[in-house]
Scaffold this active site. Structure first.
Site, short mmCIF file in Angstrom:
data_model
loop_
_atom_site.label_atom_id
_atom_site.label_comp_id
_atom_site.label_asym_id
_atom_site.label_seq_id
_atom_site.Cartn_x
_atom_site.Cartn_y
_atom_site.Cartn_z
CE1 TYR A 18 -3.23 3.02 0.91
CE2 TYR A 18 -1.68 3.44 2.68
CZ TYR A 18 -2.74 3.85 1.91
OH TYR A 18 -3.30 5.08 2.11
CE LYS A 60 -2.85 6.07 -1.00
NZ LYS A 60 -3.88 6.77 -1.78
N1 LIG Z 1 -7.67 6.95 6.60
C1 LIG Z 1 -6.35 6.88 6.63
O1 LIG Z 1 -5.74 6.51 7.65
C2 LIG Z 1 -5.57 7.33 5.43
C3 LIG Z 1 -4.26 7.81 5.62
C4 LIG Z 1 -3.53 8.24 4.51
C5 LIG Z 1 -4.10 8.20 3.26
N2 LIG Z 1 -5.37 7.72 3.10
C6 LIG Z 1 -5.92 7.73 1.73
O2 LIG Z 1 -7.02 8.61 1.72
C7 LIG Z 1 -7.88 8.29 0.62
C8 LIG Z 1 -9.31 8.28 1.12
O3 LIG Z 1 -9.45 7.23 2.06
P1 LIG Z 1 -10.36 7.39 3.36
O4 LIG Z 1 -9.48 7.33 4.53
O5 LIG Z 1 -11.30 8.52 3.21
O6 LIG Z 1 -11.13 5.97 3.31
P2 LIG Z 1 -12.67 5.64 3.02
O7 LIG Z 1 -12.73 4.16 2.86
O8 LIG Z 1 -13.53 6.26 4.08
O9 LIG Z 1 -12.98 6.36 1.63
C9 LIG Z 1 -12.45 5.88 0.42
C10 LIG Z 1 -13.54 5.96 -0.65
O10 LIG Z 1 -12.94 5.50 -1.89
C11 LIG Z 1 -13.90 4.67 -2.53
N3 LIG Z 1 -13.24 3.74 -3.45
C12 LIG Z 1 -12.48 2.67 -3.14
N4 LIG Z 1 -12.10 2.05 -4.28
C13 LIG Z 1 -12.62 2.76 -5.31
C14 LIG Z 1 -12.58 2.63 -6.71
N5 LIG Z 1 -11.95 1.59 -7.31
N6 LIG Z 1 -13.19 3.55 -7.47
C15 LIG Z 1 -13.87 4.57 -6.89
N7 LIG Z 1 -13.95 4.74 -5.56
C16 LIG Z 1 -13.34 3.84 -4.78
C17 LIG Z 1 -14.62 3.94 -1.41
O11 LIG Z 1 -15.88 3.43 -1.84
C18 LIG Z 1 -14.73 5.03 -0.36
O12 LIG Z 1 -15.93 5.75 -0.49
C19 LIG Z 1 -7.38 6.96 0.08
O13 LIG Z 1 -6.61 7.20 -1.09
C20 LIG Z 1 -6.50 6.43 1.20
O14 LIG Z 1 -5.51 5.56 0.72
C21 LIG Z 1 -6.11 7.30 4.15
#
Ligand SMILES: NC(=O)c1ccc[n+]([C@@H]2O[C@H](COP(=O)([O-])OP(=O)(O)OC[C@H]3O[C@@H](n4cnc5c(N)ncnc54)[C@H](O)[C@@H]3O)[C@@H](O)[C@H]2O)c1
Length: 259
Positions: free
Chosen positions: A161, A165
């Site tokens: 993962y 990133k």
């Molecule tokens: N939450 C954390 O700890 C964290 C930390 C760093 C980065 N991120 C990144 O932040 C971004 C948002 O994640 P989040 O934390 O809001 O999680 P989340 O699961 O709440 O939201 C992610 C959204 O992306 C959608 N999604 C997943 N696969 C998809 C696809 N193939 N096509 C379209 N939509 C898709 C999901 O349905 C969901 O609504 C992601 O890129 C994640 O990697 C999250």
């Protein structure tokens, strides 16, 4: 002022903004913040519940397109919707993403490895591939990618993962160079852990236990996890005219974890 109201001093009055992953977590907060600052939001998500999220945004002119960001046809339809409705893409936020379950990298299946690269890396590529020609034609645009602090300060367990990133960080910097003379900026945010839907994929739980949470918090000098609102603030700053000289920056929203 509540996020459910339109701010009269909003920085994005009338601008067309695509947000992927808008149904939940960071994407939902990003879409809400843009809308409250006057933008017309095209929300995209694999999950059809995004339709209700976008339907409840403040202001008018928003739309939802059910989209799998790893599928070329879906991303082209998302971009076409924005152009048909608004004639332009002012901002593209490539935010959709997820993590495979936390485990040692060599125990991860090939299928899970390919899946996370398809969404987190190819998804960003496709969003850029189909939106950038419209931005070049309009001679303006901003791209913001959601990377992760794991790209630059990885923890064990989510190595593949984090590599996705890392690719997003590198694409962000390379694109910034490719696009600078076209009046198009490209930046990223690097959030630290937040309690969103993401944790279900990475840790297999809907909600972190107190132990899991305090383990994570103990590595964050600021003394708390990040929130969707922290990330929305950083994304909207980078997308705003206030950040006109900022391109190729991957802004840590990490409470000092990477120091
Ligand atoms: N939450 C954390 O700890 C964290 C930390 C760093 C980065 N991120 C990144 O932040 C971004 C948002 O994640 P989040 O934390 O809001 O999680 P989340 O699961 O709440 O939201 C992610 C959204 O992306 C959608 N999604 C997943 N696969 C998809 C696809 N193939 N096509 C379209 N939509 C898709 C999901 O349905 C969901 O609504 C992601 O890129 C994640 O990697 C999250």
């Amino acid at each position: 002022m509540a996020e459910s109201e339109i701010r009269p001093d909003g920085r994005f009055q009338g601008r067309a903004v695509i947000v992927t992953g808008a149904a939940s977590g960071f994407g939902r907060a990003i879409a809400t913040r843009f809308a409250s600052e006057g933008a017309k939001v095209v929300g995209a998500d694999l999950n059809p519940s995004g339709k209700d999220v976008i339907g409840s945004l403040p202001g008018q002119g928003h739309g939802f397109v059910q989209t799998d960001v790893s599928k070329s046809d879906d991303v082209q339809a998302m971009v076409a919707h924005c152009i048909e409705q608004h004639g332009v893409i002012d901002v593209l936020v490539n935010n959709a993403g997820y993590s495979h379950m936390s485990m040692l990298m060599w125990k991860l299946s090939e299928e899970d490895f390919d899946g996370v690269f398809a969404v987190n890396v190819k998804g960003v590529f496709l969003g850029c591939k189909y939106a950038i020609p419209h931005m070049i034609e309009a001679r303006r645009g901003v791209i913001i990618n959601t990377a992760s602090i794991g790209a630059i300060a990885p923890r064990p367990g989510v190595t593949a993962y984090n590599a996705t990133k890392g690719a997003v960080v590198t694409m962000t910097k390379g694109l910034a160079l490719e696009l600078a003379r076209n009046n198009i900026r490209c930046n990223a945010v690097n959030p630290v852990a937040a309690e969103t839907g993401f944790m279900k994929g990475a840790m297999g739980v809907d909600q972190l236990s107190e132990d899991q949470k305090s383990n994570l918090v103990s590595t964050i000098p600021r003394g708390r996890l990040s929130t969707p609102e922290d990330v929305a603030s950083a994304v909207c700053f980078l997308a705003s005219d206030e950040a006109d000289m900022i391109t190729g920056t991957c802004l840590n929203v990490d409470g000092g974890r990477s120091i």
